[in-house]
Design a protein around this motif. Structure first.
Motif, PDB file in Angstrom:
ATOM      1  N   LEU A   9       0.841  -1.206   0.000  1.00  0.00           N
ATOM      2  CA  LEU A   9       0.000   0.000   0.000  1.00  0.00           C
ATOM      3  C   LEU A   9       0.873   1.253   0.000  1.00  0.00           C
ATOM      4  N   ASP A  10       1.924   1.245   0.815  1.00  0.00           N
ATOM      5  CA  ASP A  10       2.832   2.391   0.861  1.00  0.00           C
ATOM      6  C   ASP A  10       3.484   2.623  -0.498  1.00  0.00           C
ATOM      7  N   GLY A  11       3.936   1.521  -1.110  1.00  0.00           N
ATOM      8  CA  GLY A  11       4.568   1.625  -2.428  1.00  0.00           C
ATOM      9  C   GLY A  11       3.584   2.120  -3.477  1.00  0.00           C
ATOM     10  N   LEU A  12       2.361   1.626  -3.360  1.00  0.00           N
ATOM     11  CA  LEU A  12       1.315   2.021  -4.302  1.00  0.00           C
ATOM     12  C   LEU A  12       1.030   3.518  -4.179  1.00  0.00           C
ATOM     13  N   LYS A  17       1.232   9.081  -6.263  1.00  0.00           N
ATOM     14  CA  LYS A  17       1.638  10.486  -6.130  1.00  0.00           C
ATOM     15  C   LYS A  17       2.280  11.000  -7.414  1.00  0.00           C
ATOM     16  N   THR A  18       2.729  10.090  -8.278  1.00  0.00           N
ATOM     17  CA  THR A  18       3.364  10.507  -9.533  1.00  0.00           C
ATOM     18  C   THR A  18       2.350  10.595 -10.669  1.00  0.00           C
ATOM     19  N   VAL A  19       1.098  10.252 -10.394  1.00  0.00           N
ATOM     20  CA  VAL A  19       0.080  10.264 -11.446  1.00  0.00           C
ATOM     21  C   VAL A  19      -0.593  11.640 -11.469  1.00  0.00           C
ATOM     22  N   ARG A  20      -0.394  12.343 -12.564  1.00  0.00           N
ATOM     23  CA  ARG A  20      -0.858  13.735 -12.640  1.00  0.00           C
ATOM     24  C   ARG A  20      -2.367  13.885 -12.522  1.00  0.00           C
ATOM     25  N   THR A  21      -3.108  12.866 -12.954  1.00  0.00           N
ATOM     26  CA  THR A  21      -4.566  13.021 -12.962  1.00  0.00           C
ATOM     27  C   THR A  21      -5.188  12.791 -11.588  1.00  0.00           C
ATOM     28  N   ILE A  22      -4.373  12.405 -10.611  1.00  0.00           N
ATOM     29  CA  ILE A  22      -4.913  12.172  -9.268  1.00  0.00           C
ATOM     30  C   ILE A  22      -4.574  13.353  -8.372  1.00  0.00           C
ATOM     31  N   ASP A  23      -5.586  13.896  -7.748  1.00  0.00           N
ATOM     32  CA  ASP A  23      -5.413  15.013  -6.823  1.00  0.00           C
ATOM     33  C   ASP A  23      -4.702  14.494  -5.565  1.00  0.00           C
ATOM     34  N   VAL A  28      -4.676  11.357   0.759  1.00  0.00           N
ATOM     35  CA  VAL A  28      -4.575  11.358   2.218  1.00  0.00           C
ATOM     36  C   VAL A  28      -5.632  10.394   2.771  1.00  0.00           C
ATOM     37  N   GLY A  29      -5.177   9.440   3.566  1.00  0.00           N
ATOM     38  CA  GLY A  29      -6.131   8.512   4.168  1.00  0.00           C
ATOM     39  C   GLY A  29      -6.626   7.414   3.244  1.00  0.00           C
ATOM     40  N   VAL A  30      -5.883   7.150   2.180  1.00  0.00           N
ATOM     41  CA  VAL A  30      -6.265   6.056   1.283  1.00  0.00           C
ATOM     42  C   VAL A  30      -6.189   4.732   2.043  1.00  0.00           C
ATOM     43  N   THR A  31      -7.199   3.878   1.861  1.00  0.00           N
ATOM     44  CA  THR A  31      -7.195   2.548   2.469  1.00  0.00           C
ATOM     45  C   THR A  31      -7.392   1.521   1.367  1.00  0.00           C
ATOM     46  N   GLU A  32      -7.426   0.253   1.755  1.00  0.00           N
ATOM     47  CA  GLU A  32      -7.647  -0.799   0.756  1.00  0.00           C
ATOM     48  C   GLU A  32      -9.024  -0.688   0.124  1.00  0.00           C
ATOM     49  N   GLU A  33      -9.946  -0.033   0.823  1.00  0.00           N
ATOM     50  CA  GLU A  33     -11.308   0.091   0.291  1.00  0.00           C
ATOM     51  C   GLU A  33     -11.465   1.288  -0.646  1.00  0.00           C
ATOM     52  N   THR A  34     -10.437   2.115  -0.747  1.00  0.00           N
ATOM     53  CA  THR A  34     -10.509   3.272  -1.630  1.00  0.00           C
ATOM     54  C   THR A  34     -10.687   2.805  -3.077  1.00  0.00           C
ATOM     55  N   ASP A  35     -11.585   3.450  -3.789  1.00  0.00           N
ATOM     56  CA  ASP A  35     -11.866   3.098  -5.176  1.00  0.00           C
ATOM     57  C   ASP A  35     -11.214   4.135  -6.100  1.00  0.00           C
ATOM     58  N   ASP A  39     -13.490   7.270  -5.716  1.00  0.00           N
ATOM     59  CA  ASP A  39     -12.883   8.054  -4.632  1.00  0.00           C
ATOM     60  C   ASP A  39     -11.747   8.954  -5.114  1.00  0.00           C
ATOM     61  N   LEU A  40     -10.967   8.470  -6.067  1.00  0.00           N
ATOM     62  CA  LEU A  40      -9.805   9.242  -6.526  1.00  0.00           C
ATOM     63  C   LEU A  40     -10.058   9.910  -7.875  1.00  0.00           C
ATOM     64  N   SER A  41     -11.251   9.669  -8.428  1.00  0.00           N
ATOM     65  CA  SER A  41     -11.613  10.239  -9.740  1.00  0.00           C
ATOM     66  C   SER A  41     -10.551   9.957 -10.803  1.00  0.00           C
ATOM     67  N   THR A  42      -9.995   8.750 -10.761  1.00  0.00           N
ATOM     68  CA  THR A  42      -8.984   8.370 -11.744  1.00  0.00           C
ATOM     69  C   THR A  42      -9.678   7.984 -13.051  1.00  0.00           C
TER      70      THR A  42
END
Length: 91
Positions: A9-12, A17-23, A28-35, A39-42
């Motif tokens: 998860l840390d590595g992910l 953080k290097t993906v420009r389209t993700i705010d 902050v607070g991403v978990t395994e359940e984050t979509d 959730d990230l509007s990817t």
């Protein structure tokens, strides 16, 4: 096993953080359940790019079926990374 998941998860997160389209604020607070999509509007097209970055980061290689099967939650990607690592370890 829990530790491994946390490390992945840390590595992910480093990758994301290097993906420009993700705010970055959404990471902050991403978990395994984050979509990724909701959730990230990817953009779904970005998931392929993320998969490629994940391969480099973890020194693994996804097969096309892996990418096709990948769900849109963080835990799906972690499960996939673990599966691919195990698969290559068993070769």
């Amino acid at each position: 096993m829990e530790n491994e998941r946390q490390e992945i998860l840390d590595g992910l997160l480093e990758v994301l953080k290097t993906v420009r389209t993700i705010d970055p604020e959404k990471l902050v607070g991403v978990t395994e359940e984050t979509d990724f999509l909701t959730d990230l509007s990817t953009p779904s097209t970005e998931l392929i790019n993320i998969a490629a970055k994940v391969e480099q980061k973890f020194d693994i290689e996804f097969e096309d079926e892996d990418i096709d099967r990948m769900g849109s939650k963080v835990k799906d990607v972690i499960d996939l990374i673990i599966m691919v690592k195990e698969r290559s370890a068993n070769k």
